[in-house]
Write a protein that holds these residues in place. Sequence first.
Motif, PDB file in Angstrom:
ATOM      1  N   LEU A 140       0.954  -1.114  -0.024  1.00 27.85           N
ATOM      2  CA  LEU A 140       0.044   0.057  -0.202  1.00 27.85           C
ATOM      3  C   LEU A 140       0.709   1.156  -0.033  1.00 27.85           C
ATOM      4  O   LEU A 140       0.370   2.267  -0.762  1.00 27.85           O
ATOM      5  CB  LEU A 140      -0.870   0.020   1.114  1.00 27.85           C
ATOM      6  N   GLU A 191       2.026   2.001  -3.380  1.00 21.72           N
ATOM      7  CA  GLU A 191       0.987   2.565  -4.223  1.00 21.72           C
ATOM      8  C   GLU A 191       0.288   4.089  -3.802  1.00 21.72           C
ATOM      9  O   GLU A 191      -0.475   4.505  -4.140  1.00 21.72           O
ATOM     10  CB  GLU A 191      -0.266   1.778  -4.407  1.00 21.72           C
ATOM     11  N   ARG A 192       1.105   4.458  -2.584  1.00 28.30           N
ATOM     12  CA  ARG A 192       0.653   5.865  -1.949  1.00 28.30           C
ATOM     13  C   ARG A 192      -0.855   5.608  -1.353  1.00 28.30           C
ATOM     14  O   ARG A 192      -1.355   6.661  -1.596  1.00 28.30           O
ATOM     15  CB  ARG A 192       1.112   7.091  -2.848  1.00 28.30           C
ATOM     16  N   ASN A 193      -1.251   4.410  -1.045  1.00 32.50           N
ATOM     17  CA  ASN A 193      -2.394   4.272  -0.485  1.00 32.50           C
ATOM     18  C   ASN A 193      -2.692   4.265   1.053  1.00 32.50           C
ATOM     19  O   ASN A 193      -1.754   3.691   1.516  1.00 32.50           O
ATOM     20  CB  ASN A 193      -2.917   2.884  -1.171  1.00 32.50           C
ATOM     21  N   ASP A 194      -3.352   5.166   1.564  1.00 36.62           N
ATOM     22  CA  ASP A 194      -3.441   5.551   3.070  1.00 36.62           C
ATOM     23  C   ASP A 194      -4.457   4.650   3.649  1.00 36.62           C
ATOM     24  O   ASP A 194      -5.012   4.885   4.785  1.00 36.62           O
ATOM     25  CB  ASP A 194      -3.640   6.901   3.444  1.00 36.62           C
ATOM     26  N   GLY A 195      -5.101   3.610   3.089  1.00 36.89           N
ATOM     27  CA  GLY A 195      -6.264   2.669   3.340  1.00 36.89           C
ATOM     28  C   GLY A 195      -5.692   2.071   4.519  1.00 36.89           C
ATOM     29  O   GLY A 195      -4.784   1.802   5.080  1.00 36.89           O
TER      30      GLY A 195
END
Length: 336
Positions: free
Chosen positions: A260, A263-267
């Motif tokens: 994550l 992917e620069r995903n802060d989920g």
Amino acid sequence: LERRSKLPAWRKQDLIVDLISSNDVVLITGETGSGKSTQVVQFLLDDLVKKSDFSKTKIICTQPRRISAIGLAERVADERCVNCGEEVGYVIRGVNKTKSTTRIRFMTTGILVRVLQGDKSFLKNSIVVIDEVHERSIDTDLIVILLKNLMGKIPGLKIVLMSATVNVDVFKNFFSSLKTCHIEGRTFPIQDYFLDDVLKALDFKIKREKIDFDSIDDEDDKALEDASYLRPTADSKFFRSGQINYDLLTETAFHVDKRLKSERNDGSIIIFLPGVGEINRCCDRLRSSDSSKSWVILPLHSALTPDDQKRVFNKYANKRKIVVSTNIAETSITID
């Protein structure tokens, strides 16, 4: 409003309001993500305000779990730009966060059962919404039976049943005048990874209890490592026995977190486990991980206090939220 208007329920707003206004019993089915739990009560309140009903009619919405009642009340209050406990509030065992002026009350099914056993005049001029009616608990079934018996006896009482999946014919046979409405859901791309995929991606190894050093070349590091560790498969005896490997859970969380980040995903990450003991053990293992400084690890189960349960809805700057939960998080709550 912009966020609400993107929900599938928004497109059925007029139909839902008209059905409930002109009928005593309505069944609304809606797929996961349709927004029925947060939007239907707001459609009703907005319609009451348009009709200059500023205090007469109450809206009561039941939830099978405390966390759902709290989460929905706070989310609806946020969407209406009011503080929870004023126009929108909740009632759970030991906590009453409502006022005499509260228009939308979320409550657990157990609380409504108590109301139905006591002073039923509280339900005068009320729209009672029973959410997650497909979860056939004793409380929910009892509420449906008691409310049917009260139809026509309490002025202004309307009943709204809501469910993700339910056999409509069962309720049509029970309520002869039942009207129905269906809300389409939203789908999101989901990639399934099975145990075999996870074991392979992690190159997961378990340290052997016994090692036969006589058959290993001391100078061959790879042979020594291979002899010291076992690479289990999905059909190995350990996994088939239903046991939980907490090292595997921790490594999987680390792997997902790393992906994550790339992917620069802060989920958030959610881990489902069967019980409180397993949740506590998993949380302890995650906290002892080297990556725990960048994580906020939150247990979620019915034995927690309401304040501890509410922590899963908070946002934590620059940290990834990992929720370790029982099936309490499967329905009616949205964790950002």
